[in-house]
Design a protein around this motif. Structure first.
Motif, PDB file in Angstrom:
ATOM      1  N   TYR A  10      42.803  31.106  38.945  1.00  0.00           N
ATOM      2  CA  TYR A  10      41.777  31.871  39.651  1.00  0.00           C
ATOM      3  C   TYR A  10      42.017  31.706  41.139  1.00  0.00           C
ATOM      4  CZ  TYR A  10      37.244  33.672  41.130  1.00  0.00           C
ATOM      5  OH  TYR A  10      36.265  34.404  41.730  1.00  0.00           O
ATOM      6  N   LYS A  11      42.380  32.812  41.775  1.00  0.00           N
ATOM      7  CA  LYS A  11      42.726  32.801  43.206  1.00  0.00           C
ATOM      8  C   LYS A  11      43.821  31.775  43.498  1.00  0.00           C
ATOM      9  CE  LYS A  11      38.237  34.422  44.798  1.00  0.00           C
ATOM     10  NZ  LYS A  11      37.034  34.154  45.617  1.00  0.00           N
ATOM     11  N   GLY A  12      44.808  31.733  42.595  1.00  0.00           N
ATOM     12  CA  GLY A  12      45.959  30.850  42.790  1.00  0.00           C
ATOM     13  C   GLY A  12      45.714  29.410  42.405  1.00  0.00           C
ATOM     14  N   GLU A  13      44.492  29.072  42.012  1.00  0.00           N
ATOM     15  CA  GLU A  13      44.159  27.699  41.629  1.00  0.00           C
ATOM     16  C   GLU A  13      44.111  27.581  40.103  1.00  0.00           C
ATOM     17  OE1 GLU A  13      43.389  24.974  43.630  1.00  0.00           O
ATOM     18  OE2 GLU A  13      44.007  26.153  45.375  1.00  0.00           O
ATOM     19  N   SER A  57      43.742  35.924  30.214  1.00  0.00           N
ATOM     20  CA  SER A  57      43.650  34.716  31.029  1.00  0.00           C
ATOM     21  C   SER A  57      42.938  35.000  32.346  1.00  0.00           C
ATOM     22  CB  SER A  57      45.037  34.123  31.287  1.00  0.00           C
ATOM     23  OG  SER A  57      45.754  34.949  32.190  1.00  0.00           O
ATOM     24  N   ALA A  58      43.161  36.208  32.916  1.00  0.00           N
ATOM     25  CA  ALA A  58      42.471  36.583  34.155  1.00  0.00           C
ATOM     26  C   ALA A  58      40.961  36.650  33.913  1.00  0.00           C
ATOM     27  CB  ALA A  58      42.997  37.913  34.670  1.00  0.00           C
ATOM     28  N   GLN A  59      40.564  37.258  32.781  1.00  0.00           N
ATOM     29  CA  GLN A  59      39.143  37.352  32.435  1.00  0.00           C
ATOM     30  C   GLN A  59      38.552  35.973  32.155  1.00  0.00           C
ATOM     31  OE1 GLN A  59      37.309  40.137  32.655  1.00  0.00           O
ATOM     32  NE2 GLN A  59      39.183  41.014  33.488  1.00  0.00           N
ATOM     33  N   ILE A  60      39.365  35.150  31.469  1.00  0.00           N
ATOM     34  CA  ILE A  60      38.907  33.783  31.168  1.00  0.00           C
ATOM     35  C   ILE A  60      38.678  33.007  32.466  1.00  0.00           C
ATOM     36  CG2 ILE A  60      39.602  31.560  30.174  1.00  0.00           C
ATOM     37  CD1 ILE A  60      41.094  33.239  27.997  1.00  0.00           C
ATOM     38  N   ALA A  61      39.635  33.172  33.426  1.00  0.00           N
ATOM     39  CA  ALA A  61      39.520  32.476  34.717  1.00  0.00           C
ATOM     40  C   ALA A  61      38.224  32.862  35.428  1.00  0.00           C
ATOM     41  CB  ALA A  61      40.724  32.795  35.591  1.00  0.00           C
ATOM     42  N   ILE A  62      37.912  34.176  35.427  1.00  0.00           N
ATOM     43  CA  ILE A  62      36.680  34.668  36.068  1.00  0.00           C
ATOM     44  C   ILE A  62      35.455  34.102  35.339  1.00  0.00           C
ATOM     45  CG2 ILE A  62      35.287  36.733  36.501  1.00  0.00           C
ATOM     46  CD1 ILE A  62      38.020  38.211  36.937  1.00  0.00           C
ATOM     47  N   SER A  63      35.496  34.096  34.013  1.00  0.00           N
ATOM     48  CA  SER A  63      34.378  33.573  33.218  1.00  0.00           C
ATOM     49  C   SER A  63      34.149  32.093  33.493  1.00  0.00           C
ATOM     50  CB  SER A  63      34.639  33.782  31.733  1.00  0.00           C
ATOM     51  OG  SER A  63      34.694  35.158  31.438  1.00  0.00           O
ATOM     52  N   ILE A  64      35.245  31.329  33.566  1.00  0.00           N
ATOM     53  CA  ILE A  64      35.128  29.890  33.855  1.00  0.00           C
ATOM     54  C   ILE A  64      34.504  29.686  35.236  1.00  0.00           C
ATOM     55  CG2 ILE A  64      36.453  27.790  34.361  1.00  0.00           C
ATOM     56  CD1 ILE A  64      38.396  28.668  32.107  1.00  0.00           C
TER      57      ILE A  64
END
Length: 204
Positions: free
Chosen positions: A17-20, A48-55
């Motif tokens: 998420y944002k490189g992190e 994975s992008a959606q998961i990152a945002i959800s997390i």
């Protein structure tokens, strides 16, 4: 783990998420080799992008809930403190009401002197700057209704000064002429409140 379990297919993918790095997706298949094709990897990339945002949203929501809980606790503590102070102030004002009522003529005194009368006395702020006064001397009945400067506790102080002065004028000085009584009341207030030396212009 992989040496021990010997899975036929393994898929491991970072959640960014944002490189992190915020997590890792790990999948395995023990039935077939090459289970994770390029197509499936593309789908996982999107997921994975959606998961990152959800997390990230879950973390933000959790932090927000903690902040709300902390602020609610502080607010409740402040409210409890304010309530306690308000109760103390109200208790003091109610005690002031008891003192003020001790200065006012009783119903039995008024009934003895006036026989027929009615009285409406409803202070706006528990105690009042308005007061009524009555005295009976040498067969004469004196009645006054006054409105003091101020309201609430300051007005109540003024009302008690007025009651005391009127009692003194009639009982001690034996002044019975209404105009002279008012003049003496005015003089007593000006003297008692040191109005010559101060900017105090309270009256009734």
């Amino acid at each position: 783990y992989i040496k021990k379990q010997q899975p036929k297919s393994v898929f491991c993918f970072p959640i960014l998420y944002k490189g992190e790095l915020s997590g890792i997706i790990y999948l395995e298949n023990n039935l077939t080799t090459n289970a994770f094709t390029d197509d499936r990897m593309e789908v996982m990339d999107l997921l994975s992008a959606q998961i990152a945002i959800s997390i990230e949203n879950a973390i933000l929501y959790n932090n927000l809930e903690q902040k709300v809980e902390e602020r609610t606790k502080k607010l409740n503590a402040s409210n409890a403190e304010l309530k306690e102070k308000n109760n103390k102030i109200t208790d003091s004002i109610r005690y002031a009401q008891t003192i003020q009522q001790a200065f006012l003529p009783t119903h039995s005194q008024m009934a003895d002197a006036l026989r027929e009368y009615f009285l409406i006395y409803r202070p706006k702020d528990i105690v009042s700057g308005d007061f009524y006064w009555m005295n009976q001397v040498n067969g004469k009945v004196f009645v006054a209704v006054a409105d003091c400067t101020g309201h609430g506790v300051p007005g109540a102080f003024m009302s008690m000064i007025g009651e005391s002065l009127l009692d003194d004028i009639v009982n001690e000085k034996e002044i019975y002429e209404p105009a002279l009584m008012l003049e003496m009341l005015n003089f007593g207030i000006r003297t008692g409140l040191k109005q010559e030396e101060t900017d105090n212009d309270d009256g009734m």
